[in-house]
Design a protein around this motif. Structure first.
Motif, PDB file in Angstrom:
ATOM      1  N   LEU B 191      -7.013  -5.690   7.337  1.00  0.00           N
ATOM      2  CA  LEU B 191      -6.445  -6.055   6.054  1.00  0.00           C
ATOM      3  C   LEU B 191      -7.592  -6.147   5.042  1.00  0.00           C
ATOM      4  N   PRO B 192      -7.292  -6.119   3.769  1.00  0.00           N
ATOM      5  CA  PRO B 192      -8.374  -6.151   2.769  1.00  0.00           C
ATOM      6  C   PRO B 192      -9.288  -7.369   2.886  1.00  0.00           C
ATOM      7  N   ASP B 193      -8.780  -8.486   3.454  1.00  0.00           N
ATOM      8  CA  ASP B 193      -9.620  -9.678   3.577  1.00  0.00           C
ATOM      9  C   ASP B 193     -10.418  -9.686   4.877  1.00  0.00           C
ATOM     10  N   GLY B 194     -10.353  -8.623   5.645  1.00  0.00           N
ATOM     11  CA  GLY B 194     -11.173  -8.506   6.836  1.00  0.00           C
ATOM     12  C   GLY B 194     -10.491  -8.915   8.126  1.00  0.00           C
ATOM     13  N   ARG B 195      -9.283  -9.436   8.055  1.00  0.00           N
ATOM     14  CA  ARG B 195      -8.563  -9.771   9.286  1.00  0.00           C
ATOM     15  C   ARG B 195      -8.057  -8.503   9.960  1.00  0.00           C
ATOM     16  N   PHE B 196      -7.911  -8.594  11.303  1.00  0.00           N
ATOM     17  CA  PHE B 196      -7.350  -7.482  12.048  1.00  0.00           C
ATOM     18  C   PHE B 196      -5.825  -7.609  12.074  1.00  0.00           C
ATOM     19  N   ARG B 197      -5.190  -6.499  12.088  1.00  0.00           N
ATOM     20  CA  ARG B 197      -3.731  -6.489  12.209  1.00  0.00           C
ATOM     21  C   ARG B 197      -3.340  -5.333  13.135  1.00  0.00           C
ATOM     22  N   MET B 198      -2.359  -5.596  13.998  1.00  0.00           N
ATOM     23  CA  MET B 198      -1.909  -4.570  14.948  1.00  0.00           C
ATOM     24  C   MET B 198      -0.393  -4.417  14.875  1.00  0.00           C
ATOM     25  N   LEU B 199       0.057  -3.207  14.880  1.00  0.00           N
ATOM     26  CA  LEU B 199       1.473  -2.911  15.111  1.00  0.00           C
ATOM     27  C   LEU B 199       1.579  -2.172  16.434  1.00  0.00           C
ATOM     28  N   PHE B 200       2.669  -2.356  17.121  1.00  0.00           N
ATOM     29  CA  PHE B 200       2.863  -1.688  18.411  1.00  0.00           C
ATOM     30  C   PHE B 200       4.346  -1.561  18.688  1.00  0.00           C
ATOM     31  N   ALA B 201       4.681  -0.668  19.586  1.00  0.00           N
ATOM     32  CA  ALA B 201       6.085  -0.463  19.949  1.00  0.00           C
ATOM     33  C   ALA B 201       6.395  -1.234  21.231  1.00  0.00           C
ATOM     34  N   ALA B 294       7.744   3.413   6.429  1.00  0.00           N
ATOM     35  CA  ALA B 294       8.276   2.097   6.068  1.00  0.00           C
ATOM     36  C   ALA B 294       7.119   1.276   5.505  1.00  0.00           C
ATOM     37  N   ALA B 295       7.461   0.279   4.724  1.00  0.00           N
ATOM     38  CA  ALA B 295       6.391  -0.490   4.067  1.00  0.00           C
ATOM     39  C   ALA B 295       6.922  -1.847   3.649  1.00  0.00           C
ATOM     40  N   ARG B 296       6.004  -2.700   3.285  1.00  0.00           N
ATOM     41  CA  ARG B 296       6.334  -3.998   2.685  1.00  0.00           C
ATOM     42  C   ARG B 296       5.194  -4.394   1.773  1.00  0.00           C
ATOM     43  N   TYR B 297       5.484  -5.254   0.827  1.00  0.00           N
ATOM     44  CA  TYR B 297       4.449  -5.911   0.047  1.00  0.00           C
ATOM     45  C   TYR B 297       4.163  -7.252   0.713  1.00  0.00           C
ATOM     46  N   GLY B 298       2.923  -7.590   0.838  1.00  0.00           N
ATOM     47  CA  GLY B 298       2.570  -8.896   1.371  1.00  0.00           C
ATOM     48  C   GLY B 298       2.150  -8.856   2.818  1.00  0.00           C
ATOM     49  N   ASP B 299       1.702 -10.014   3.282  1.00  0.00           N
ATOM     50  CA  ASP B 299       1.032 -10.145   4.565  1.00  0.00           C
ATOM     51  C   ASP B 299       1.984 -10.044   5.745  1.00  0.00           C
ATOM     52  N   THR B 300       3.137 -10.636   5.617  1.00  0.00           N
ATOM     53  CA  THR B 300       4.058 -10.695   6.751  1.00  0.00           C
ATOM     54  C   THR B 300       5.466 -10.357   6.301  1.00  0.00           C
ATOM     55  N   GLY B 301       6.302 -10.150   7.326  1.00  0.00           N
ATOM     56  CA  GLY B 301       7.706  -9.913   7.047  1.00  0.00           C
ATOM     57  C   GLY B 301       8.152  -8.549   7.518  1.00  0.00           C
ATOM     58  N   PRO B 302       9.434  -8.309   7.429  1.00  0.00           N
ATOM     59  CA  PRO B 302       9.955  -7.021   7.891  1.00  0.00           C
ATOM     60  C   PRO B 302       9.567  -5.886   6.957  1.00  0.00           C
ATOM     61  N   LEU B 303       9.587  -4.686   7.501  1.00  0.00           N
ATOM     62  CA  LEU B 303       9.287  -3.495   6.730  1.00  0.00           C
ATOM     63  C   LEU B 303      10.571  -2.922   6.125  1.00  0.00           C
ATOM     64  N   VAL B 304      10.417  -2.278   4.986  1.00  0.00           N
ATOM     65  CA  VAL B 304      11.533  -1.569   4.350  1.00  0.00           C
ATOM     66  C   VAL B 304      11.311  -0.086   4.601  1.00  0.00           C
ATOM     67  N   ARG B 305      12.316   0.606   5.144  1.00  0.00           N
ATOM     68  CA  ARG B 305      12.122   2.020   5.458  1.00  0.00           C
ATOM     69  C   ARG B 305      12.353   2.883   4.228  1.00  0.00           C
ATOM     70  N   GLY B 306      11.654   3.997   4.199  1.00  0.00           N
ATOM     71  CA  GLY B 306      11.827   4.954   3.120  1.00  0.00           C
ATOM     72  C   GLY B 306      13.161   5.661   3.222  1.00  0.00           C
ATOM     73  N   PRO B 307      13.485   6.459   2.207  1.00  0.00           N
ATOM     74  CA  PRO B 307      14.826   7.045   2.143  1.00  0.00           C
ATOM     75  C   PRO B 307      15.100   8.136   3.182  1.00  0.00           C
ATOM     76  N   GLY B 308      14.082   8.705   3.766  1.00  0.00           N
ATOM     77  CA  GLY B 308      14.319   9.770   4.742  1.00  0.00           C
ATOM     78  C   GLY B 308      13.039  10.072   5.474  1.00  0.00           C
ATOM     79  N   ALA B 309      13.090  11.045   6.354  1.00  0.00           N
ATOM     80  CA  ALA B 309      11.888  11.415   7.093  1.00  0.00           C
ATOM     81  C   ALA B 309      10.860  12.025   6.141  1.00  0.00           C
ATOM     82  N   VAL B 310       9.595  11.769   6.424  1.00  0.00           N
ATOM     83  CA  VAL B 310       8.529  12.370   5.609  1.00  0.00           C
ATOM     84  C   VAL B 310       8.003  13.647   6.248  1.00  0.00           C
ATOM     85  N   TYR B 311       8.343  13.840   7.509  1.00  0.00           N
ATOM     86  CA  TYR B 311       7.945  15.077   8.185  1.00  0.00           C
ATOM     87  C   TYR B 311       8.978  15.336   9.275  1.00  0.00           C
ATOM     88  N   ALA B 312       9.709  16.396   9.129  1.00  0.00           N
ATOM     89  CA  ALA B 312      10.767  16.719  10.093  1.00  0.00           C
ATOM     90  C   ALA B 312      10.812  18.231  10.248  1.00  0.00           C
TER      91      ALA B 312
END
Lengths: 446, 382
Positions: B191-201, B294-312
């Motif tokens: 993250l911009p403040d130097g903390r690590f962040r991980m996403l995983f399935a 998908a994306a969100r503003y801010g540090d935590t919370g659910p992501l908002v998905r984009g309107p469609g696939a970006v590569y299909a």
């Protein structure tokens, strides 16, 4: 004199009512002629030369002699998003026109022609997805030819009335592709193309009146009609695909390539002291009538599967979902213009002028926080110019010669566009920039 | 002025106008360096933009290349990028390889780079690991490269001084499987403040974890108001009816393979951007997939998905990785003509050879209207 009047009248009628092909209008943005541009385009109550063909056709009748003018200007954009230049094309080209005054039954009349002829192209059409960022008021609309033909009359010495038409061209066209497409080796495809495009004339009116309040003041009212440049295109593809199946694809698109809103200008021109002229205009621009420049698509696609199904690795395309058009919201604006002209030098047959002007247009485009990206910003425009007038410079010329130059700088202060949707594919951006406009005009009065 | 002089003046002007009408227009501009979130839509690379068969940049039938991770070597100010990805070794086990490119497209050891092969940098050798390692995620940490990977349903990390020789950081996973199931596809970023962040399935969804040191991780609940551990992104609910112009969801079965891309927007907001693989319910054996955003503003919370696939592209594209660049000035070297700002998407997708289908690494470009210059020469090493 009578012969010249008839000639002017005939030429005017011919141009106004013939279906001549022409287009418009970068002049709203950059002005017309160096004198008007240097004075902040506050010319509705002042213009009496060829530039009156744009600023106020009533002013044509005030010309004292046959005048012909030619000039050139170049406007360079440095419009940026997130600090990077978006490469908006310059607008550059010849400007010019003529004024042919005369009398009919003792009443002063005049015929005028105004022209802006771009360097690069007579017209440009672009049809962009509504999500793609573009400088809506500068990218495409100003890339066109302008031609106006006007008549003016002065029924009384204190009143001048003028009107005429400006010309545009809308575009229709079709593209046919037939033949065989080889899916496995594209270079072996045999396709035939047929393109048929047409520019059809569109006209819109402009009217103006000027009232003289003595010799030191005048008021003016100008109306310019609106127009929409339609862009209608169709494409059809039909052929054989690698002897597997056939394909039929038909597309019709209809959109507005450029829209110029109707305008009303209220102007005044004053001589507070002998050597100083002050011009003020207020232009109401009906931006709220703006037509969203997004194409309505009608797509038909028929590709039956081949016998035995599609080969491995090949899947037929599907019909794209039609775009859900998000209306572009714009607000009417009143644009103030102010200009001054100082007779700085006068000796013998020479006169020298210093001019300055300012205009401000608050952006009419609503904040683009949603999926669309019609980029625009408030615009402050300052201008400076110089003029030299020489009366009867040579023995064979009974009129005068005028040289005018201008430098115009538009500042579009940086402003932020913050998107509501965090998954917006464009995201937040800061946009702003500069527009430089330099030019010169020479006018000869005979 | 006499008639002849007037005729000369008017004639000259008309001639000038006619000459101007005879000139040809240049190509229109106005769409250069447009603002973008940098995450598509992408178009497939075209022939002429890659050496070999477009859009593939790394293709080996026996290697079955997949699950790429991009590591910019100069923070995106040049086109130098390293790619870590999963391949089968000679024994059939999944290992992690590394290669490198100076233009984002021409990789050391690609099919036409005869005599060279990407370097193997990681294999399973710890007690908690199974036989395979997968899901690489490379991160520059100080002067080191840290490589996160998935193995046996958990996440480990290895460190390297040069990006080629890695030492596993601990004998235990840094994030272990739990009741939600095995973990796959970790993606780690600062993250911009130097903390690590991980996403995983995990399961059919994507979850999040946070760390101060990159080794000790705590899971984050996207919705702390519920008792369950909520994902940041779950499959889209199927839609029985669609509004006019509405694009049907492509990720109704499962979301996986997150690629975490935090940034600060022009508005100064933290934006968590995520590319991911979305799978569509349908063919159970090989469900269709596409790359989503998908994306969100801010540090935590659910992501908002984009309107469609970006590569299909309909080739089971999966496991996105992104390389973004922002060149200070037009590159006048052999790579001249590269857009000043852009991004390359790397995915695994189906490739066909003599009737057999395997996975190879393909690339897509954003903005899709841009064109890349001819590819550079192959680098001298991985």
């Amino acid at each position: 004199m009578r012969r010249r009047s008839r000639l002017g009248l005939a030429a005017g009628i011919a141009l106004v009512f013939a279906s001549a092909r022409a287009e418009a209008n970068p002049l709203d943005t950059f002005g017309f002629g160096s004198r008007g541009t240097a004075m902040g385009d506050a010319q509705a109550a002042d213009a009496s030369d060829f530039s009156a063909n744009y600023y106020n056709p009533a002013g044509l009748v005030h010309a004292q002699r046959f005048e012909i003018a030619v000039g050139y200007f170049r406007a360079e954009h440095q419009l940026e998003t997130n600090g990077r230049n978006n490469g908006v094309d310059p607008v550059a080209g010849l400007v010019g026109g003529l004024v042919l005054p005369g009398r009919v039954f003792g009443v002063p009349i005049a015929f005028g022609l105004g022209l802006h002829l771009p360097d690069d192209r007579l017209s440009r059409v672009r049809d962009l997805p509504q999500t793609q960022p573009r400088w809506e008021l500068y990218d495409n609309r100003n890339q066109r030819l302008y031609l106006a033909a006007n008549l003016a009359i002065a029924p009384w010495p204190w009143l001048e009335i003028g009107g005429g038409l400006s010309f545009m061209a809308s575009t229709t066209g079709s593209l046919d592709i037939t033949g065989e497409a080889n899916l496995f080796n594209a270079s072996q495809s045999q396709l035939r193309h047929q393109v048929d495009a047409d520019l059809t004339a569109v006209r819109y009116p402009q009217l103006g009146a000027r009232v003289w309040l003595g010799k030191r003041a005048a008021l003016a009212l100008v109306y310019r009609g609106q127009f929409a440049l339609d862009l209608n295109l169709s494409a059809r593809l039909y052929g054989d695909i690698s002897h597997l199946t056939t394909a039929y694809y038909a597309l019709k698109t209809a959109s507005v390539d450029a829209f110029l809103p109707q305008q009303v200008v209220l102007g005044g021109s004053f001589l507070p002291i002998d050597r100083l002229k002050v011009d003020i205009d207020f232009t109401w621009v009906n931006w709220s009538a703006y037509v969203t420049p997004v194409a309505n698509l009608d797509v038909t696609l028929a590709i039956p599967p081949p016998v035995g199904g599609w080969p491995a690795g090949i899947s037929p395309p599907s019909v794209p979902a039609p775009a859900q058009v998000v209306p572009l919201k714009m607000s009417d604006r009143i644009v103030p213009h102010v200009g001054v002209e100082w007779l700085a030098y006068e000796r013998g047959k020479f006169k020298g002028f210093v001019r300055a002007g300012y205009e401000y247009q608050k952006s009419p485009v609503a904040p683009q926080t949603g999926p669309t990206n019609y980029v625009d910003r408030d615009r402050h425009t300052a201008a400076l110019g110089f003029g030299l007038r020489v009366d009867k410079p040579v023995a064979i010329l009974s009129g005068d010669v005028r040289f005018d130059v201008h430098a115009q700088l538009s500042v579009l202060p940086d402003a932020l566009t913050a998107k509501v949707d965090p998954a917006d594919p464009v995201g937040d951006y800061v946009a702003g920039g500069l527009i430089w406009n330099l030019g010169a005009t020479m006018l000869v009065g005979f | 002025m006499d008639k002849s002089a007037r005729a000369i003046v008017v004639g000259s002007l008309l001639a000038g106008l006619l000459v101007r009408c005879a000139t040809l227009a240049e190509l229109a501009h106005g769409d250069e360096n447009l603002p973008t979130a940098g995450v598509g839509p992408f178009r497939k690379l075209a022939g002429g933009e890659v050496r070999g068969v477009a859009p593939y940049v790394l293709d080996d039938e026996s290697g079955d290349f997949r699950e790429p991770a991009a590591l910019p070597l100069t923070s995106g100010t040049t086109m130098d990028v390293a790619l870590y990805f999963v391949a089968k070794d000679a024994s059939g086990h999944d290992v992690i390889l590394r290669t490198r490119s100076t233009d984002g497209r021409t990789f050391y050891g690609a099919t036409q780079d005869f005599g060279h092969h990407p370097a193997q940098v990681l294999a399973a050798d710890q007690g908690w690991e199974g036989a395979d390692v997968a899901g690489p995620s490379a991160l520059a940490v100080g002067s080191e490269v840290w490589l996160y990977y998935a193995s046996n349903g958990s996440v480990g990390v290895a460190k390297s001084p040069d990006g080629l020789t890695f030492t596993k950081a601990s004998a235990v996973p840094v994030l272990a499987a739990d009741a939600l199931g095995p973990i796959t596809g970790p993606s780690v970023a600062f993250l911009p403040d130097g903390r690590f962040r991980m996403l995983f399935a995990q399961g059919d969804s994507i979850y999040e974890a946070a760390s101060a040191d990159g080794v000790s991780w705590q899971r984050l609940d996207a919705d702390p108001t519920t008792p369950a551990m909520d994902p940041v992104l779950a499959p889209a609910p199927p839609q029985a009816t669609l509004a006019p112009g509405e694009i049907p969801p492509f990720d109704t079965l499962r979301v996986a393979d997150p690629c975490l891309l935090p940034r600060v927007t022009a508005a100064g907001r933290l934006q968590i951007r995520v590319l991911y693989t979305g799978f569509t319910a349908g063919d159970a054996a090989a469900p269709a997939s596409a790359i989503g955003f998908a994306a969100r503003y801010g540090d935590t919370g659910p992501l908002v998905r984009g309107p469609g696939a970006v590569y299909a592209v309909g080739k089971h594209e999966n496991a996105p990785a992104l390389f973004e660049w922002s060149l200070a000035a037009p590159d006048t070297s052999s790579d001249g003509g590269t857009p000043l700002v852009g991004s390359l998407l790397y995915v695994g997708q189906d490739q066909t050879s003599q009737g057999s289908i395997y996975s190879a690494l393909a690339a897509g470009l954003a903005p899709p209207t841009a064109t890349l210059p001819l590819p550079a020469a192959y680098p001298s090493g991985p």
